[in-house]
Design an enzyme around this catalytic site. Sequence first.
Site, PDB file in Angstrom:
ATOM      1  N   ASP A 163       0.845  -1.212   0.000  1.00  0.00           N
ATOM      2  CA  ASP A 163       0.000   0.000   0.000  1.00  0.00           C
ATOM      3  C   ASP A 163       0.875   1.255   0.000  1.00  0.00           C
ATOM      4  O   ASP A 163       0.657   2.192  -0.778  1.00  0.00           O
ATOM      5  CB  ASP A 163      -0.911   0.054   1.237  1.00  0.00           C
ATOM      6  CG  ASP A 163      -1.881  -1.112   1.351  1.00  0.00           C
ATOM      7  OD1 ASP A 163      -1.425  -2.277   1.452  1.00  0.00           O
ATOM      8  OD2 ASP A 163      -3.095  -0.871   1.341  1.00  0.00           O
TER       9      ASP A 163
ATOM     10  N   THR B   3      -7.122  -4.570   0.407  1.00  0.00           N
ATOM     11  CA  THR B   3      -5.896  -5.048   1.087  1.00  0.00           C
ATOM     12  C   THR B   3      -6.119  -6.436   1.679  1.00  0.00           C
ATOM     13  O   THR B   3      -5.214  -7.277   1.654  1.00  0.00           O
ATOM     14  CB  THR B   3      -5.498  -4.039   2.192  1.00  0.00           C
ATOM     15  OG1 THR B   3      -5.334  -2.764   1.581  1.00  0.00           O
ATOM     16  CG2 THR B   3      -4.185  -4.430   2.852  1.00  0.00           C
TER      17      THR B   3
END
Length: 338
Positions: A50, A132
């Site tokens: 990320d 995620t």
Amino acid sequence: MTTTPIHQLLVAIEAIQAAAIATESVRHASAGGTLSALIKGDASPVTVADFASQAVVLSILQSAFGHVPLLGEESDGLLRDPANAAILDAVVAAARTAIPELDHRTVLDLLAHERADPSKDGCWTLDPVDGTKGFLRGGQYAIALAWIEEGRPHIGAMACPRLALDLDDPSQPAATGLVAFALRGGGARWMSLGSDEFESAEPLSAPAWRLGEPVELLLSAESAHGDGDAAGELGLRAGPLGRALRLDSASKYVLLAHGRGNAYMRVPRISPGKPERKECVWDHAAGVLIAEEAGCVTSDLDGRPLDFAAGPTLAYNRGLLAGPPALVRAIAPSAGPA
Ligand code: AMP
Ligand code: MG
């Protein structure tokens, strides 16, 4: 610096393709083992991928356009904690697989970028790894970048590094992925991840839906992210329920734009005593434009237009609905352009 929407789109595609190199390097570095995550203040997970993805995208946007307003999901806070020094090292290593010149200081500076306010002139919005939880599980994830103006996305680019459109079960990771993109008024298209053949990218066009045809829901793989039963009940307003597809991330918009599934719904779960969760701008801006340019209509569950200028969330909307016009209007009659 003057620019054109086409130039912005091409840079956006370049940025998400580079970010996908960084995110996939994290996956490969784990060699099929467990990927680890830090937990943010809102209890959601964040990984090396990320952070690296956001640094790479912003670096490319800045190289092309100078200072840019960006509403990105991530920030530098956790990485400045000395306890996370090894994670910062891994973030820089991942970012350097895409942009070898990046160093620790530059990566931290990029992640310290002030969050833009989408109610002001115009801004980019980025989800550097959407889904995620899917990324951690080896499922689908997406890198989603959009340019917002006057409360609506005008440019959208999304990398889905594990998505193939022809798989029987697209929730399963494919060997190679794709990139989907759209310009408001210019249609939506897709091409293989890593390709630079924009001219020959395939159009995305969602088939029309007619009353009586099955309603094929597109839902989160994470049941906590939405009330699937309530979505089914709403779908039944339009017609009999067909096969539902459950998968992680904004990849669902690309499937919708391609005609795999025809009703993407997010129905917030109601927890007694808690305010209703609002959808995040970065989760939806790129996908909404791709779906709309493929012929779909988007709205909230009450048929209100999605307002991307309310702040970091779609604060004036309740949930989300996207699909072919007739289907969306059968569920929310006031939805779509007047
Ligand atoms: P999906 O894989 O479609 O569920 O989308 C992933 C996104 O769901 C994440 O980026 C989060 O912003 C969002 N999310 C996280 N928690 C929730 C929740 N409780 N309800 C709805 N969406 C959520
Ligand atoms: Mg997200």
